[in-house]
Design a protein around this motif. Structure first.
Motif, PDB file in Angstrom:
ATOM      1  N   THR A  59       0.838  -1.202   0.000  1.00 48.04           N
ATOM      2  CA  THR A  59       0.000   0.000   0.000  1.00 48.04           C
ATOM      3  C   THR A  59       0.872   1.252   0.000  1.00 48.04           C
ATOM      4  O   THR A  59       0.652   2.173  -0.794  1.00 48.04           O
ATOM      5  N   TYR A  60       1.849   1.282   0.885  1.00 46.57           N
ATOM      6  CA  TYR A  60       2.759   2.431   0.928  1.00 46.57           C
ATOM      7  C   TYR A  60       3.553   2.563  -0.359  1.00 46.57           C
ATOM      8  O   TYR A  60       3.740   3.667  -0.877  1.00 46.57           O
ATOM      9  N   GLU A  61       4.013   1.448  -0.887  1.00 48.44           N
ATOM     10  CA  GLU A  61       4.801   1.468  -2.117  1.00 48.44           C
ATOM     11  C   GLU A  61       3.979   1.998  -3.289  1.00 48.44           C
ATOM     12  O   GLU A  61       4.470   2.794  -4.099  1.00 48.44           O
ATOM     13  N   LYS A  63       1.423   4.062  -3.154  1.00 48.72           N
ATOM     14  CA  LYS A  63       1.236   5.503  -2.949  1.00 48.72           C
ATOM     15  C   LYS A  63       2.527   6.261  -3.288  1.00 48.72           C
ATOM     16  O   LYS A  63       2.487   7.299  -3.961  1.00 48.72           O
ATOM     17  N   LEU A  64       3.673   5.734  -2.842  1.00 47.71           N
ATOM     18  CA  LEU A  64       4.955   6.384  -3.141  1.00 47.71           C
ATOM     19  C   LEU A  64       5.235   6.413  -4.639  1.00 47.71           C
ATOM     20  O   LEU A  64       5.711   7.425  -5.176  1.00 47.71           O
ATOM     21  N   TYR A 107       6.659  11.455   3.348  1.00 51.42           N
ATOM     22  CA  TYR A 107       5.754  10.306   3.288  1.00 51.42           C
ATOM     23  C   TYR A 107       6.537   9.008   3.409  1.00 51.42           C
ATOM     24  O   TYR A 107       6.120   8.079   4.120  1.00 51.42           O
ATOM     25  N   TYR A 108       7.690   8.939   2.739  1.00 50.90           N
ATOM     26  CA  TYR A 108       8.527   7.748   2.822  1.00 50.90           C
ATOM     27  C   TYR A 108       8.977   7.518   4.269  1.00 50.90           C
ATOM     28  O   TYR A 108       8.882   6.401   4.784  1.00 50.90           O
ATOM     29  N   ASN A 110       7.634   8.646   7.041  1.00 50.71           N
ATOM     30  CA  ASN A 110       6.461   8.303   7.863  1.00 50.71           C
ATOM     31  C   ASN A 110       6.006   6.871   7.621  1.00 50.71           C
ATOM     32  O   ASN A 110       5.591   6.181   8.555  1.00 50.71           O
ATOM     33  N   SER A 111       6.100   6.424   6.364  1.00 50.45           N
ATOM     34  CA  SER A 111       5.689   5.047   6.064  1.00 50.45           C
ATOM     35  C   SER A 111       6.638   4.050   6.724  1.00 50.45           C
ATOM     36  O   SER A 111       6.208   3.016   7.234  1.00 50.45           O
ATOM     37  N   GLN A 112       7.938   4.377   6.734  1.00 49.52           N
ATOM     38  CA  GLN A 112       8.905   3.494   7.383  1.00 49.52           C
ATOM     39  C   GLN A 112       8.661   3.427   8.887  1.00 49.52           C
ATOM     40  O   GLN A 112       8.706   2.348   9.486  1.00 49.52           O
TER      41      GLN A 112
END
Length: 174
Positions: A59-61, A63-64, A107-108, A110-112
């Motif tokens: 999901t994060y990937e 969006k990124l 965002y990256y 925060n996702s980590q």
């Protein structure tokens, strides 16, 4: 005189060591080892947690990737249109692109952080469950110490009794 005191101290130390060795022989310490990481990874709930983490990462990937693609498109459009714009407009657009890059990096990060926290939230109860099972089995079998033989935990040799299968049985893992 000093040599006599030293000799008496050495003799006392030797006798204390002999007495300590005899006391330890009377009640030997029982030590075993267990591969705790293997136990955690064997739990069905750990497999489910891993799947959940992989889905969250996707999901994060996604969006990124979308954010990165959008930023690259804006940058390419800005380069193509730059000759027709004023210096002020180009500077404003470059500032917007820099802000977009900053948001992408935030965002990256925060996702980590979120992934790490989610991993902790999912695995902490599993480690606790395994730890409690290790304690229960070790006490039942009369062990005084349990060493973790998971790679990287500091055990170089583990030829003693391996408690891993007993703990798997306690956890209901086949």
């Amino acid at each position: 005189m000093k040599q006599v005191k030293t000799l008496i101290a050495v003799i006392a130390f030797i006798f204390a060591g002999i007495n300590l060795g005899q006391a330890q022989d009377a009640q030997p310490t029982k030590v075993c080892h267990v591969a705790s990481q293997s136990l955690v990874e064997s739990l069905p709930s750990a497999i489910a947690a891993d799947k959940q983490l992989r889905n969250l990462a996707k999901t994060y990937e996604t969006k990124l990737t979308a954010m990165d693609k959008e930023l690259k498109t804006k940058y390419q459009n800005a380069q193509e249109a730059a000759p027709q714009r004023t210096q002020e407009e180009n500077e404003r657009i470059l500032a917007e692109l820099a802000e977009g890059q900053k948001k992408l990096e935030e965002y990256y990060q925060n996702s980590q952080t979120a992934m790490g926290q989610k991993r902790t939230d999912l695995l902490k109860p599993l480690y606790k469950k395994v730890r409690e099972a290790i304690f229960a089995v070790a006490r039942r079998k009369g062990f005084d110490y349990v060493l973790d033989s998971t790679t990287g935990t500091g055990i170089i040799m583990a030829d003693g009794y391996d408690l891993t299968n007993d703990v798997k049985a306690e956890l209901g893992i086949k």
